[in-house]
Design a protein around this motif. Structure first.
Motif, PDB file in Angstrom:
ATOM      1  N   CYS A 175      25.714  91.320  94.403  1.00 56.51           N
ATOM      2  CA  CYS A 175      25.541  92.591  95.096  1.00 56.51           C
ATOM      3  C   CYS A 175      25.716  93.725  94.084  1.00 56.51           C
ATOM      4  O   CYS A 175      26.797  93.914  93.515  1.00 56.51           O
ATOM      5  N   TYR A 177      24.738  97.067  94.813  1.00 55.08           N
ATOM      6  CA  TYR A 177      25.059  98.329  95.487  1.00 55.08           C
ATOM      7  C   TYR A 177      25.127  98.051  96.989  1.00 55.08           C
ATOM      8  O   TYR A 177      24.290  97.332  97.541  1.00 55.08           O
ATOM      9  N   GLN A 189      29.899  95.279  96.525  1.00 51.20           N
ATOM     10  CA  GLN A 189      29.617  95.696  95.153  1.00 51.20           C
ATOM     11  C   GLN A 189      30.846  95.460  94.274  1.00 51.20           C
ATOM     12  O   GLN A 189      31.973  95.796  94.628  1.00 51.20           O
TER      13      GLN A 189
END
Length: 731
Positions: A175, A177, A189
């Motif tokens: 991930c 963002y 994130q």
């Protein structure tokens, strides 16, 4: 001849014309319809444009006249004068209209257009009028996820908020963002990447963009932050594409090709590559399809993914909220139900949901046939600290305590099954929530055995699954469990605090000195009745064969621990060096049947063995083999394959992934009915010449040999029937 000419010269009657009219082709169009289907010519296009411009001008003029009329009313103009006309100025007379006189009607205001005219034709530079943004209708398509290839084996996935991406295959997710959720586990994130296994033997996984909280920022600030965050990971062109398509609350993930020893080992067998990826030509080849194919996944339909009913979601929310509140008093959850109702899927989803808020979850496996973290035939207690994002054969783990039962069912030995569960459950320290998985045998003695387990384990919650296709079972309320007799326990009288008293468990339960003096009371449970609608492909005819395939994949997943690290290609089992175990250093026991001592070595050879540790001292024996009279309840440290028996050196050749420091404590080999998958013997690559343990010459004249080989399909009462379509007579 004259009569025939006269007969043909007659005119057709009206009835004949009506018949011809009725049987005319229905697709014959009139001239106006044909003109409508034809592409408009140049004059027609100019005519339509003039009409639209007049309509625009009339719409704009209506607004101007309405505003001027208001100003004129304020200025005191007379109603007979036109706006902008000087007072007293004579009007020019109108020409007489040839049309007949009509009754005067009040002026009708022009209705505004529901859509801008510029959507149909290029906008005229002189005539413009604003139009409100169209409201999103119920049938309007939602924004779809965007995929962009970053290079060989890497792709970028941009997910709008609350959108799903269903896929099949294996990949590694990072991930970059925002926040996404996979099988109940939240990946944010900055967290480490997670390996995803979306196989064709189970429901496909979904990557869902979660609505996350963020401080109020402008779009310009968001894009500037996004560029700075991804400058080290993406190129300038990729960052420009991302900033162009980015919208608030979007989540950005990177999908990478996964090199896993388990996947490489299982796919090395012919016919098993379709477990992780099925090759089928897509309907259309575009950039998205090529980007996903380079990663090793394929986009699938959402209806083939996991769908949770409202009752399942309600039970998950309640259990997670209670686990967060009761940090001191740990939660014990027992999940029960018939076969193929989704118990294992619910357990994995609940584990992932709990790992979002607690550091670890304990798991007690009581289902012998379909184990989750170990090979089949085991009762184990595990401490789970990482999410479960795949089927059982992709996450084989080392348990905290494990006992090898040796069978996929306990129908013929329920008493030993209960004793093993007591032995394993005594290691639970009540430091984290506990999830208990039970068998799908819920009729006859299986129901009575389940009542004994509820009384023995004393769960806080009992999650009972039901489905339309499942066998009916009584609702396991606290009152029903109190008043019903189990297989080995009797119904207890109701105490004032509605508790159960088990003085037998006080010896094995770890407690303080003050607690040992007082009697042990096990509180009643709370029942969560859940209705599931899981899509499954099992039937009465193929359930046993389907379960056998899954058990074989679990054994292959455990043997994949023998493979070297990922950069190296998978090794073949015949090329690995086994351990040599002397006859007099381990004891032998066949758990599922009685074997004569003279045939015990035939049963051990080429078998799946459990490497166990018993308390008895066997160091006094000089030769061997050493045989046990009863099946012991002892710890199992792992499993292996007995590749061969050397009668000259009197040693066993054992192939196992158990580390040498734990093998030094092994002094017992247990042989059960769990078999090695046939692909290990028949279709393994790297074999040359005669395949060991395999023969093509089978003597049907031997005692016990059958003249008919068939496929057993279903059980009628206690016997198995053979499908006559699979009969094969042997001469």
């Amino acid at each position: 001849m004259a009569d025939s000419e006269r007969r043909f010269s007659r005119a057709l009657y009206r009835s004949v014309w009506s018949k011809i009219y009725k049987i005319r082709p229905k697709l014959v169009l009139c001239r106006r319809d044909r003109l409508r289907l034809r592409a408009p010519g140049r004059c027609e296009r100019h005519r339509r444009r003039r009409r639209l411009l007049r309509a625009q001008a009339a719409h704009a003029g209506c607004g101007e006249r309405g505003g001027a009329a208001g100003e004129a009313g304020e200025a005191g103009e007379r109603p007979g004068e036109r706006p902008g006309e000087r007072p007293g100025e004579a009007r020019s007379p109108r020409a007489a209209s040839p049309s007949p006189a009509r009754d005067p009607l009040p002026p009708r205001p022009l209705a505004p257009f529901p859509f801008p005219i510029s959507a149909l034709l290029p906008a005229a530079p002189r005539v413009r009028f604003p139009s409100p943004p169209p409201a999103r209708g119920p049938r309007e398509k939602r924004p779809v996820p965007l995929v962009r290839q970053l290079g060989p084996g890497r792709a970028l996935l941009l997910l709008p908020v609350e959108e799903d991406f269903t896929f099949g295959g294996t990949c590694r997710l990072t991930c970059l963002y925002g926040e996404v959720e996979v099988f109940g586990y939240a990946i944010r994130q900055g967290q480490p990447p997670q390996d995803l296994f979306s196989t064709f033997t189970h429901a496909f996984l979904n990557i869902t963009a979660v609505r996350y909280s963020m401080p109020p920022k402008s779009m310009k600030e968001l894009r500037r932050e996004l560029r700075a965050l991804l400058r080290s990971r993406l190129t300038l062109e990729d960052r420009s594409w991302l900033v162009k398509n980015f919208s608030p609350l979007c989540s950005l993930v990177m999908l990478e090709q996964l090199n896993n020893c388990t996947v490489n080992f299982i796919t090395s067998f012919p016919g098993l590559s379709c477990v992780f990826m099925q090759e089928s030509g897509p309907l259309q080849i575009n950039s998205e399809t090529l980007a996903l194919r380079s990663v090793g996944i394929k986009k699938e339909k959402k209806k083939r993914s996991l769908t949770l009913t409202e009752s399942v979601q309600s039970a998950l929310r309640e259990l997670v909220s209670v686990a967060r509140e009761e940090m001191d008093d740990c939660l014990v959850i027992l999940v029960c139900g018939a076969q193929d109702v989704g118990k294992s899927t619910f357990n994995k989803y609940l584990i992932n949901q709990l790992l979002n808020s607690v550091p670890c979850v304990d798991y007690l496996e009581c289902d012998l046939g379909q184990t989750e973290f170990t090979p089949p035939g085991c009762i184990s207690l595990l401490n789970i600290t990482e999410p479960v994002l795949g089927p059982p054969f992709t996450h084989q783990r080392t348990p905290q305590k494990m006992v090898y039962f040796g069978r996929p069912s306990c129908r013929n030995n329920c008493e030993n099954y209960i004793e093993i569960i007591k032995y394993v459950f005594s290691s639970y320290k009540r430091e984290s929530p506990l999830i208990i998985n039970t068998m799908g045998w819920v009729v006859d003695d299986g129901l009575l055995l389940l009542i004994d387990l509820i009384r023995l384990l004393a769960p806080s919650y009992v999650v009972q699954f039901t489905a339309a296709h499942a066998k009916s079972m009584p609702v396991l309320t606290p009152e029903f469990v109190e008043g019903a007799d189990g297989l080995y326990t009797k119904s207890k009288s109701k105490h004032r605090n509605r508790c159960f008293e088990f003085p037998d468990l006080g010896d094995t339960w770890e407690s303080t000195d003050e607690e040992k003096d007082s009697p042990v009371f096990l509180n009643g449970h709370k029942l969560l009745y859940v209705h599931s609608e899981f899509i499954f492909c099992k039937t009465v005819r193929n359930r046993e064969s389907h379960n056998r395939v899954l058990r074989g994949l679990a054994v292959l997943g455990y043997l994949s621990l023998l493979m070297p690290s990922v950069p190296k290609p998978p090794s073949f089992l015949p090329s690995l060096t086994p351990y040599q175990v002397p006859f007099n250093s381990v004891a032998l026991r066949v758990t599922h049947s009685d074997v004569a001592p003279t045939h015990i070595l035939y049963a051990v050879n080429a078998s799946w063995v459990g490497l166990c540790r018993i308390m008895d001292d066997i160091s006094g024996y000089t030769r061997g083999p050493i045989l046990l009279a009863q099946t012991p309840i002892c710890d199992c440290v792992g499993f292996g394959i007995c590749r061969g028996v050397d009668m000259e050196k009197r040693v066993y050749h054992i192939l196992t992934p158990v580390p040498p420091e734990e093998l030094r404590t092994v002094n017992c080999l247990l042989i059960g009915s769990i078999s090695i998958p046939p692909c290990i013997f028949c279709t393994q690559r790297g074999l040359e010449g005669t395949i060991p343990y395999i023969t093509a010459d089978y003597n049907f004249n031997l005692p016990g040999a059958s003249e008919k080989i068939g496929v057993r399909t279903f059980t009628a009462e206690e016997g198995m029937q053979i499908d006559p379509t699979f009969y094969r007579k042997v001469k």
